[in-house]
Structure formats: C-alpha cells, structure tokens
Motif scaffolding. Structure first.
Motif, PDB file in Angstrom:
ATOM      1  N   PHE A  19       0.096  -0.705 -24.391  1.00 57.66           N
ATOM      2  CA  PHE A  19       0.477   0.677 -24.055  1.00 57.66           C
ATOM      3  C   PHE A  19       1.897   0.585 -23.492  1.00 57.66           C
ATOM      4  N   PRO A  20       2.769   1.550 -23.838  1.00 58.01           N
ATOM      5  CA  PRO A  20       4.154   1.438 -23.346  1.00 58.01           C
ATOM      6  C   PRO A  20       4.275   1.795 -21.862  1.00 58.01           C
ATOM      7  N   SER A  21       3.712   0.949 -21.033  1.00 60.45           N
ATOM      8  CA  SER A  21       3.757   1.169 -19.573  1.00 60.45           C
ATOM      9  C   SER A  21       5.202   1.085 -19.067  1.00 60.45           C
ATOM     10  N   VAL A  22       5.577   2.073 -18.282  1.00 55.83           N
ATOM     11  CA  VAL A  22       6.937   2.114 -17.729  1.00 55.83           C
ATOM     12  C   VAL A  22       7.146   0.931 -16.780  1.00 55.83           C
ATOM     13  N   GLY A  23       6.236   0.787 -15.824  1.00 56.25           N
ATOM     14  CA  GLY A  23       6.394  -0.260 -14.817  1.00 56.25           C
ATOM     15  C   GLY A  23       6.335  -1.655 -15.428  1.00 56.25           C
ATOM     16  N   ALA A  24       5.414  -1.867 -16.384  1.00 55.70           N
ATOM     17  CA  ALA A  24       5.306  -3.200 -16.998  1.00 55.70           C
ATOM     18  C   ALA A  24       6.574  -3.507 -17.790  1.00 55.70           C
TER      19      ALA A  24
ATOM     20  N   ARG B 279       0.818  -1.214   0.000  1.00 55.27           N
ATOM     21  CA  ARG B 279       0.000   0.000   0.000  1.00 55.27           C
ATOM     22  C   ARG B 279       0.850   1.262   0.000  1.00 55.27           C
ATOM     23  N   GLU B 280       2.048   1.158   0.531  1.00 57.13           N
ATOM     24  CA  GLU B 280       2.876   2.356   0.676  1.00 57.13           C
ATOM     25  C   GLU B 280       3.197   3.011  -0.664  1.00 57.13           C
ATOM     26  N   MET B 281       3.411   2.216  -1.677  1.00 65.08           N
ATOM     27  CA  MET B 281       3.696   2.829  -2.992  1.00 65.08           C
ATOM     28  C   MET B 281       3.343   1.873  -4.126  1.00 65.08           C
ATOM     29  N   ARG B 282       2.908   2.470  -5.208  1.00 65.43           N
ATOM     30  CA  ARG B 282       2.521   1.679  -6.363  1.00 65.43           C
ATOM     31  C   ARG B 282       3.706   0.925  -6.957  1.00 65.43           C
ATOM     32  N   SER B 283       4.882   1.525  -6.876  1.00 59.85           N
ATOM     33  CA  SER B 283       6.040   0.912  -7.523  1.00 59.85           C
ATOM     34  C   SER B 283       6.397  -0.431  -6.910  1.00 59.85           C
ATOM     35  N   SER B 284       5.772  -0.779  -5.780  1.00 61.23           N
ATOM     36  CA  SER B 284       6.058  -2.086  -5.195  1.00 61.23           C
ATOM     37  C   SER B 284       5.736  -3.203  -6.191  1.00 61.23           C
ATOM     38  N   VAL B 285       4.862  -2.923  -7.164  1.00 55.98           N
ATOM     39  CA  VAL B 285       4.523  -3.967  -8.140  1.00 55.98           C
ATOM     40  C   VAL B 285       5.740  -4.348  -8.992  1.00 55.98           C
ATOM     41  N   VAL B 286       6.744  -3.466  -9.045  1.00 54.98           N
ATOM     42  CA  VAL B 286       7.920  -3.766  -9.845  1.00 54.98           C
ATOM     43  C   VAL B 286       8.788  -4.846  -9.177  1.00 54.98           C
ATOM     44  N   PHE B 287       8.454  -5.194  -7.929  1.00 51.96           N
ATOM     45  CA  PHE B 287       9.135  -6.317  -7.275  1.00 51.96           C
ATOM     46  C   PHE B 287       8.618  -7.659  -7.797  1.00 51.96           C
ATOM     47  N   LEU B 288       7.461  -7.631  -8.480  1.00 53.03           N
ATOM     48  CA  LEU B 288       6.851  -8.878  -8.944  1.00 53.03           C
ATOM     49  C   LEU B 288       7.816  -9.688  -9.815  1.00 53.03           C
TER      50      LEU B 288
ATOM     51  N   GLY C 201      -0.007   3.919  -3.724  1.00 53.66           N
ATOM     52  CA  GLY C 201       0.633   5.002  -4.468  1.00 53.66           C
ATOM     53  C   GLY C 201      -0.295   6.178  -4.660  1.00 53.66           C
ATOM     54  N   CYS C 202       0.136   7.136  -5.448  1.00 54.51           N
ATOM     55  CA  CYS C 202      -0.643   8.345  -5.674  1.00 54.51           C
ATOM     56  C   CYS C 202      -2.012   8.013  -6.253  1.00 54.51           C
ATOM     57  N   GLU C 203      -2.992   8.751  -5.805  1.00 53.26           N
ATOM     58  CA  GLU C 203      -4.321   8.542  -6.372  1.00 53.26           C
ATOM     59  C   GLU C 203      -4.466   9.370  -7.629  1.00 53.26           C
ATOM     60  N   ILE C 204      -3.941   8.865  -8.727  1.00 51.15           N
ATOM     61  CA  ILE C 204      -4.048   9.625  -9.972  1.00 51.15           C
ATOM     62  C   ILE C 204      -4.676   8.740 -11.036  1.00 51.15           C
ATOM     63  N   GLY C 205      -5.888   8.300 -10.717  1.00 49.19           N
ATOM     64  CA  GLY C 205      -6.586   7.466 -11.695  1.00 49.19           C
ATOM     65  C   GLY C 205      -6.596   6.017 -11.253  1.00 49.19           C
ATOM     66  N   LEU C 206      -7.045   5.164 -12.134  1.00 49.16           N
ATOM     67  CA  LEU C 206      -7.264   3.771 -11.761  1.00 49.16           C
ATOM     68  C   LEU C 206      -5.955   3.014 -11.548  1.00 49.16           C
ATOM     69  N   ARG C 207      -4.965   3.283 -12.351  1.00 46.08           N
ATOM     70  CA  ARG C 207      -3.659   2.626 -12.262  1.00 46.08           C
ATOM     71  C   ARG C 207      -3.771   1.107 -12.111  1.00 46.08           C
ATOM     72  N   PRO C 208      -4.380   0.435 -13.085  1.00 43.76           N
ATOM     73  CA  PRO C 208      -4.465  -1.021 -13.010  1.00 43.76           C
ATOM     74  C   PRO C 208      -3.108  -1.674 -13.269  1.00 43.76           C
ATOM     75  N   ILE C 209      -3.008  -2.986 -13.007  1.00 42.66           N
ATOM     76  CA  ILE C 209      -1.734  -3.685 -13.259  1.00 42.66           C
ATOM     77  C   ILE C 209      -1.936  -4.861 -14.235  1.00 42.66           C
TER      78      ILE C 209
END
Ligand code: UD1
Length: 474
Positions: A157-162, A85-94, A111-119
């Motif tokens: 979509f060229p997602s940075v995190g993905a 919950r602390e940050m969205r970028s935690s998904v990059v540990f996957l 992470g920041c509440e800037i839209g849906l930000r699905p994974i």
C-alpha cells in the motif's frame, strides 16, 4: 467558543505543511551537520519532533518559523515511550536513527485514534534494508551493525510514512534502493528535495517509483517547507460554509487538485492563479454526490472530516467513502449535536443536508475531526463550544487568529473561563497576516494588482449580500 453565521471574507496565507515538516525534522537527524528549516509551522506535533531531536542529542534552535537543527552531536538511538506516544509520526524517526547510528529502539507510536494504524510496512522495509528486529515487551530494537544496504522494495500500500522512512534510511545505505508503489504526496517530494539539498541522490520522488543511490556522508542544508495543503483546504471549506469569499495565497494550487472539483460541484466559484486560490460561495451549497478518499493525487483523507462538515448544510444528499483509514468518522457523532443528519456504515458516510445547524457543546475527537466541529460552529446559528482543542493545535497554527482575521467571531477560552491572551512571544502568528494582537480582526489587504482584481471580482459576485447577513438562514 464560536458565535456562528459570520461570513468569512478576506485573504490569508497558511503555514508550512505539518506533514512535510515532521519527516524533514526527522531527516535532519540523519545528516551530520546543521540544517536550517524555514516555514516550519508552530504546532504541538512539531514541538514533539523537536523534543525527540533534543533527546537524540541534536541541538535545536527556533526563531519564529525557522528551526535550526545541529545534529553533529547526536548520540542516542532510542525514542522514549512518552515521546513516541505523543504522535504517530515519531515512527518516521526510525529510518533516520537507524541510518545514522546503525541501531534504533522505539515503541509503537501514538497519534490520532483513527483506526489501527499499524507499522508493519515500516518494519518490513527496514528489514529489507538489512536491519534485524528484536521485539521486547512493548519495545522494538533494530540493529544493523554493518549499516543498511540498498534493496528493491515494493509497498503493498502506498503508505506515506513508510515511503518517507524508506527514502530517509536508504539515503545513506550502501548501494541503490528502488522503491515501487511509493506514496506520491507532495510532502514526499519536499522531503526528497531537503535530502538532495544535503547531498543525497534521490530520483523520482512524487512518482510511484523512487530510486535512491545511497551516499555515506550527508551535510546540512537550508530548506523551505511547502505550504500546508490540508490547512488551505480547511479554510476554503470554512468560507464555503459561511457564504464567504476568501483568497488563500502563497500555496501550490495543484496540491489541492482533488478538492477544487468538489467545491465547484457544491456551487462555489473558484479562481486559481499562480500561487493562490480564491473561493466565492453560493447562498446555498449543493450536495456533492460521491467523494472517495484516495492516496494522492486522490481526495485526501485529511480533508474528509472538514468536507463532511460542509456537506451537512448542502442541499441534497452526499456520500463519502473513506478508503484510507478504517475508523475515521468520529466527528459524525459530534456533528449530529448540531442537528446534522448523518449516518455511517462501515467506510461509508451518508449526509443528508439540512437548511441550518444549531450551535452546541462539543468535543474534538481528533485533529481533522476537531476542525470539522469548528467549521460546523462557524456556520451554525448561535453559540458553539469545542473542547479538546489540543487535538487541533497539533496541525493548525493559531486557527482562531486566522479565522478572526477573516471576520469570524471565535475565541480561545482557557479552562478557567478566561479568554487566552495571545501575543507574539507566546503564540504562533499566522504568517503573512497582521501581528498577533487585536489587529488580527482586520482582513489582510491584497498583495498585488492581479490579486486585488480577483478579490474585487469575488466581491462583485456577492454585491447583493451584506457581510453581516446570517449565512444559511432557511
Ligand atoms: C500520513 C499523514 C496523515 C494522513 C495519512 C494518509 C503525516 C505526518 N501524516 O500518515 O496526515 O492522514 O498519511 O494520507 O504525514 N498502514 C499499514 N501499515 C503500515 C503503515 C500504514 O497498514 O505500516 C495503513 C494505515 O493503517 C492506513 C494507511 O496505511 O490505513 C495509510 O497510512 P499512511 O499512508 O502510512 O499514513 P501515515 O503516514 O501514518
């Protein structure tokens, strides 16, 4: 707390890139060895990444801006809910956990509440690399008992995190992965440089097609994180808003390629050389007709809110179209409190420039939107209070110290009303600047002759104005 209308003047270095450091820290869990990461910014998001590494069983040591990760003893494969919950970028540990252990368990990120930000793109990519997903109540469990296998993956979509997750996961997968429509942000190349230093075979990072030839054993390396282009952009905008003249040094100017024409259109004088950019602002900024956020090398969505703040006092009407996130105008409502004239409709923001802003009490809605309010406060008449500074601490290292070093009247106030005492033990120091004490109020002197010339030239062009003249008086 900010007392506005102080012209920013001087020279700064920005910290290492948050958006590089986070995936590199995650990738350090993939390798079996010790990674020494230099120029790692002191930010709360980095602290959160370190907590995840420690939970996974890695030994992490920090010395100033160097973080050393020993991942030889890594044993866990889950990320607890509170850390996710602390940050969205935690998904990059996957990708790192899955690649290293053959399994991973996590919940949907914060992470920041800037839209849906699905994974969904992250999940689909891991499945294409051979992972099997089991969904629990709010937990996702991935398993790949035989390890991951290279695949041809095309992102819709060229997602940075993905893109980062795929590069990390594929680095130790069996065989070749070819990723098309990859994100091209500089942080992707930085991650690939780190992994290649560990022995990976990644080609084409920074282009839209990336080829990764998996190799089973990666060892640690020593790596220096690239400078933070978003922080550099933000401080240039701060100078632009205060009739300032500043140089930002030890950066990669090409990484700010989409911002510079916008600053020029607004009437700023820009000098670029080697590893620095100098900006000299006009007495009154001009409007910027149309700015569209796009994936790199387009205009970065992370600079959209700071740019919005700048345009509130530009002469004329400016339009911004946000194409990356569907809900990234939370700062607009707060900027209205300063007397700005802004209307938002869907993805479009229309900003009618006013002659001046007036200081107010405001609350940071998110990381970049929060700094946009600091920018407004720096330019505004009178006093501004920005609460919720913890959002800003996620991505900007000791911003008040950097701004003070440029002559801003800004201080961090604790909730009990006292000014926070910062020292080199308890707080992050702006790199390349004076130590973290009162001497930060002094602008840093140029490092070399060519630089000194640039500063002198910038000074000359403002010779008719005094550093204490209120900025943007009507
Ligand atoms: C990264 C940056 C962030 C920046 C963003 C866009 C880090 C730590 N963060 O975030 O600062 O604002 O890039 O430049 O590097 N999307 C999906 N499905 C997915 C993934 C993404 O629909 O599985 C959508 C998002 O909702 C968003 C868009 O794609 O609308 C871009 O997201 P993405 O590029 O993934 O951003 P992040 O990696 O989260």
């Amino acid at each position: 707390m900010i007392r506005g209308q102080k012209r920013l003047n001087g020279e700064i270095e920005v910290h290492g890139s948050k958006n590089s450091a986070l995936p590199i820290l995650a990738a350090s869990a993939l390798v079996n060895g010790v990674s020494e990461i230099h120029n790692c910014p002191r930010l709360s998001d980095v602290d959160a990444a370190i907590r995840i590494l420690e939970h996974l069983g890695c030994k992490v040591a920090r010395d100033g801006h160097t973080v050393t990760v020993d991942s030889t003893s890594m044993h866990a494969f889950d990320i607890p809910d509170d850390l996710m919950r602390e940050m969205r970028s935690s998904v990059v540990f996957l990708g790192a956990i899955l690649g290293r252990t053959g399994q991973a368990r996590l919940s949907t990120p914060g992470g920041c509440e800037i839209g849906l930000r699905p994974i969904d793109l992250h999940i689909s990519a891991m499945e294409q690399l051979g992972a099997v997903l089991t969904e629990g109540a709010s937990r996702l469990t991935f398993t790949a008992p035989q390890g991951l296998t290279g695949a041809r993956i095309t992102l819709t979509f060229p997602s940075v995190g993905a893109t980062e997750n795929i590069i990390i996961a594929a680095a130790t997968a069996k065989g070749r992965t070819v990723l098309t429509n990859a994100a091209r942000e500089p942080e992707i190349s930085d991650l690939a440089d780190f992994l290649n230093g560990c022995g990976a075979h990644i080609h084409g990072a920074g282009d839209s097609t990336v080829t990764i030839d998996g190799t089973p054993h990666l060892t640690g390396t020593t790596h220096t994180v690239i400078p933070d282009r978003i922080a550099a952009s933000t401080y240039l905008l701060a100078a632009a808003m205060t009739q300032g003249r500043i140089c930002v040094r030890e950066i990669v100017p090409a990484h700010l390629g989409a911002l510079l024409p916008v600053l020029t259109e607004s009437g700023c004088d820009i000098t670029v050389s080697g590893r620095w950019i100098c900006l000299s602002a006009p007495p009154r900024l001009r409007r910027v007709k149309m700015t569209r956020t796009m994936p790199y090398p387009g205009f970065p969505t992370d600079v959209q809110a700071p740019l919005s703040a700048m345009l509130t006092i530009a002469d004329g009407t400016s339009v911004i179209v946000e194409n990356i996130f569907e809900s990234r105008y939370k700062h607009a409502a707060e900027l209205l409190r300063f007397g700005a004239k802004i209307s938002v409709e869907g993805r479009m923001e229309v900003i009618e420039g006013v002659p001046y802003l007036t200081g107010t009490q405001t609350v940071a809605p998110d990381l970049r939107g929060g700094f946009a309010l600091i920018l407004a406060g720096l330019a505004a008449r009178g006093e501004t209070t920005v609460r919720g500074v913890e959002h800003i601490d996620r991505g900007y290292e000791a911003p008040e110290l950097i701004l003070q070093s440029l002559g801003a009247d800004v201080k961090r106030i604790m909730e009990n009303g006292t000014a926070e005492q910062r020292n080199s033990e308890s707080a992050a120091a702006p790199q390349g600047s004076a130590p973290t004490d009162e001497s930060h109020a002094v602008a840093v002197t140029p490092v070399d002759e060519s630089h000194a010339d640039a500063v002198a030239a910038a000074d000359e062009s403002h010779a008719d104005t005094s550093a204490d003249t209120p900025a943007h008086d009507a």
